[in-house]
Design a protein around this motif. Sequence first.
Motif, PDB file in Angstrom:
ATOM      1  N   ARG A 129       0.716  -1.550   0.088  1.00  0.00           N
ATOM      2  CA  ARG A 129      -0.092   0.445  -0.299  1.00  0.00           C
ATOM      3  C   ARG A 129       1.010   0.737   0.241  1.00  0.00           C
ATOM      4  O   ARG A 129       0.364   2.796  -0.512  1.00  0.00           O
ATOM      5  CB  ARG A 129      -0.802   0.149   0.954  1.00  0.00           C
ATOM      6  N   ARG A 130       1.822   1.971   0.786  1.00  0.00           N
ATOM      7  CA  ARG A 130       2.930   2.247   0.576  1.00  0.00           C
ATOM      8  C   ARG A 130       3.644   2.685  -1.199  1.00  0.00           C
ATOM      9  O   ARG A 130       3.747   3.864  -1.702  1.00  0.00           O
ATOM     10  CB  ARG A 130       3.863   2.347   2.028  1.00  0.00           C
ATOM     11  N   ASN A 158       0.875   4.122  -2.690  1.00  0.00           N
ATOM     12  CA  ASN A 158       0.640   5.299  -3.129  1.00  0.00           C
ATOM     13  C   ASN A 158       1.264   6.506  -3.102  1.00  0.00           C
ATOM     14  O   ASN A 158       1.055   7.046  -4.160  1.00  0.00           O
ATOM     15  CB  ASN A 158       0.490   5.834  -1.140  1.00  0.00           C
ATOM     16  N   LYS A 172       1.990   9.290  -6.137  1.00  0.00           N
ATOM     17  CA  LYS A 172       2.267  10.463  -6.841  1.00  0.00           C
ATOM     18  C   LYS A 172       2.990  10.397  -7.982  1.00  0.00           C
ATOM     19  O   LYS A 172       3.668  11.417  -8.640  1.00  0.00           O
ATOM     20  CB  LYS A 172       3.053  10.882  -4.955  1.00  0.00           C
TER      21      LYS A 172
END
Length: 493
Positions: free
Chosen positions: A424-425, A428, A432
Amino acid sequence: MERLLIFVAFIAVSIGAGAQRVLSLDDCRNMALDNNKQLNAARLRQEVAFNTRKAARTKYLPRVSALGGYELTSREISLLSDDQKTALNNLGTNTTGKVGGKLNEMLTGFVQQGIISPQVAQALGGLFSNAAAPMTQALNGMGNDIRQALRTNTRNKFAVSVMVTQPVYTGGAITAANRLADLNEQLMADRLELSRQTTLYEIDQTYWLVVSVKHKERLARNYLELVRKFNRDVQKMFEEGVATRSDELQVNVKVNEAEMQLMQAEDGVILSKMLLCQLCGIEYGENIKLADEDNENLSLPALYDDGETLSYHLRPELNMLQTAADMANISTKLARSAYLPQIAVTGGYITTNPNMYNGFEKKFGGTWNVGVIVRVPVWSWNEGTYKVRATQATAQIAKMELADATEKIELQVSQCRFKVKEARRKYNLAVKNVEKAEENLRCANLGFTEGVMQTTDVMAAQTAWLQSQTQKVEAEIEARLSEVALRKALGKL
């Protein structure tokens, strides 16, 4: 004519699109559960274990067996010896001979004593001689009748027996065997569950692999269109003398690389869909389409686990190891029972022809019987002790394997939780990076149009855009696969 060709082409495309089969993840899962060969084999093994358990239950019940036979022998059973048979055949001759001899001795004694005269003795001897012949024949016939009556006539023998056996005490062998059958059925059920979870795990991985490759194919096509458009702009600028021949060649190389990437992506889609078809049990050549392959953005599922404790009974591997340990303990009792006393009650009926119970009459005749069988092992050179020790060691091994597997599964769950958070990191960060890469590409295109940036700057921006988009797709798929892996580790897939 041109309109007709356009109409035919439209119909062909419509038919092809209509023949395409759209599959969701649930559809693939259901088909895999129905058609997976390993899963079907596991179901059959469970059926075998079920019938084996049913068969073990019958050991408590009485056993009824019937036995019939026929035997032809060269000689019959004889109740008389050969001398006895000869004596019976000559019963009259022997009897009259002995009686005549005794009578002559007695008459001679009477004559010597003067009791009777020789003429009277001779007359009495004549009378006996006249009566001896018929008496001899009568006695010989009587002896022969007795000999014939004592014949068994057993050259042709028939026998039928029905036996009922009821176990009373078997040293716990029947109870242990039934317990083993119960555990074996549970073991096959856990193996079926393991096959089911493994099948779903493979389907999920393959499904999202196809989606990932399909997204990369679309990304490769968009990238090819992007570099082709840039190639056309550079060619126009080269024709106008604004760009150099080196700039044109560099962009042409990028176009070729993009075409190669697109070809690889298309081949990857075909191969991955073939694998998915094999797992789902459908034809390789069937035209399938996945429900998620056209989604621009794959929304991540809600976080499944947030520190949930491991439920050991949900992991079929742990259940199988625990069952194996229990089976090893029961095997120890089963090995010990073979060297304990065993008691059984029997009853039955046997009939034979000739009838042994009525003078070997040529008819069937029989008798009922009831008995008790006791078997007590006396000495076997400590074989039972060695077998019990072996099964006890096997039980210890099973316990150690269970403890080791439990530790490894706990570590696996911790690693899966870490991978879920890490995925999940990454997702994200990838989102970006895509925003930054798109802005970078827009600025590069604008700067190139204004003449303040080189072609290499634009190509670098395009490459960065492609990498960021690829990383985003990979992060989306990794996040979903990590969730699936965590579900499997927790035994809740």
